[in-house]
Design an enzyme around this catalytic site. Structure first.
Site, PDB file in Angstrom:
ATOM      1  N   HIS A 252      34.138 -19.773 -20.655  1.00 31.53           N
ATOM      2  CA  HIS A 252      33.590 -19.435 -19.307  1.00 31.53           C
ATOM      3  C   HIS A 252      33.425 -20.878 -18.712  1.00 31.53           C
ATOM      4  CE1 HIS A 252      32.352 -15.942 -21.692  1.00 31.53           C
ATOM      5  NE2 HIS A 252      33.371 -15.494 -20.730  1.00 31.53           N
TER       6      HIS A 252
ATOM      7  N   LYS B 207      29.642  -0.545 -22.778  1.00 34.79           N
ATOM      8  CA  LYS B 207      28.930  -0.820 -24.212  1.00 34.79           C
ATOM      9  C   LYS B 207      27.732  -1.409 -23.967  1.00 34.79           C
ATOM     10  CE  LYS B 207      32.057  -4.773 -24.409  1.00 34.79           C
ATOM     11  NZ  LYS B 207      33.284  -5.205 -24.473  1.00 34.79           N
TER      12      LYS B 207
ATOM     13  N   ARG C 161      43.633 -16.377 -20.972  1.00 41.85           N
ATOM     14  CA  ARG C 161      43.464 -16.904 -21.989  1.00 41.85           C
ATOM     15  C   ARG C 161      45.092 -17.021 -22.718  1.00 41.85           C
ATOM     16  NH1 ARG C 161      38.643 -13.883 -24.747  1.00 41.85           N
ATOM     17  NH2 ARG C 161      40.118 -12.527 -23.812  1.00 41.85           N
TER      18      ARG C 161
ATOM     19  N   SER D 290      33.563 -14.050 -26.228  1.00 40.17           N
ATOM     20  CA  SER D 290      32.198 -13.912 -26.634  1.00 40.17           C
ATOM     21  C   SER D 290      32.014 -13.039 -27.886  1.00 40.17           C
ATOM     22  CB  SER D 290      31.521 -13.135 -25.392  1.00 40.17           C
ATOM     23  OG  SER D 290      31.437 -13.999 -24.165  1.00 40.17           O
TER      24      SER D 290
END
Ligand code: PNS
Length: 165
Positions: free
Chosen positions: A17, A41, A90, A128
């Site tokens: 990030h 979530k 990514r 993450s």
């Protein structure tokens, strides 16, 4: 004046990030890092904790602001008078979801464009989710997150009773 939003969950912020923040803040006049609060979530860190960590690791960047948001990204972008949404890509596996999201956002709000930056190669594997897993098992976090974030992860895992160190 070009203003962009870099939205995400940032649970927690990683060097991947940071790479996108550092590069995109050089392209635009103002970069707003939008931290999503209402994730379906359960996040590991509360929105306040995620905002605080981002503020700490971006404190040297004069044109970066951290702002939490709820609801639709395009509404947030319009409220912030942003011209652009920036997302990092990514790998090819990110592409389908990102394409769908950018096209949906464009349908909802044609005045806001999405721009993609490809993540620097050294962070293309990083997420993450993997950082949370490494932290849960007491692994070394130094290559993945800034020290201030590693400290918060260790604290969080020790209160959850999952830290092995
Ligand atoms: O870091 P993430 O979890 O990949 O970020 C996803 C995020 C926050 C950009 C996305 O979930 C989002 O924009 N949520 C807000 C709700 C919304 O606008 N949904 C419609 C777009 S498909």
């Amino acid at each position: 004046m070009l203003r962009a939003i870099y939205p995400g969950s940032f649970d927690p912020v990683t060097y991947g990030h940071m790479d996108i923040i550092e590069r995109s803040r050089k392209i635009v006049d103002e970069l707003i890092v939008g931290v999503l609060c209402n994730k379906a979530k359960m996040p590991l860190f509360s929105a306040e904790e995620r905002v605080k960590m981002l503020e700490e690791v971006t404190k040297e960047f004069r044109n970066v602001r951290i702002v939490p948001f709820n609801g639709l990204l395009v509404d947030f972008a319009a409220g912030m008078k942003a011209d652009l949404i920036i997302r990092g890509l990514r790998a090819i596996t990110d592409f389908e979801y990102e394409l769908q999201m950018s096209q949906t956002n464009h349908k909802l709000e044609p005045n806001v464009e999405t721009m993609f930056l490809t993540t620097s190669i050294e962070y293309s594997y990083l997420s993450s989710t993997t950082v949370r897993e490494i932290a849960a098992f007491g692994g070394d976090l130094t290559q993945f997150v800034p020290e201030a974030v590693a400290v918060e992860l260790r604290k969080k895992m020790s209160t959850k009773g999952e830290c092995k160190k």
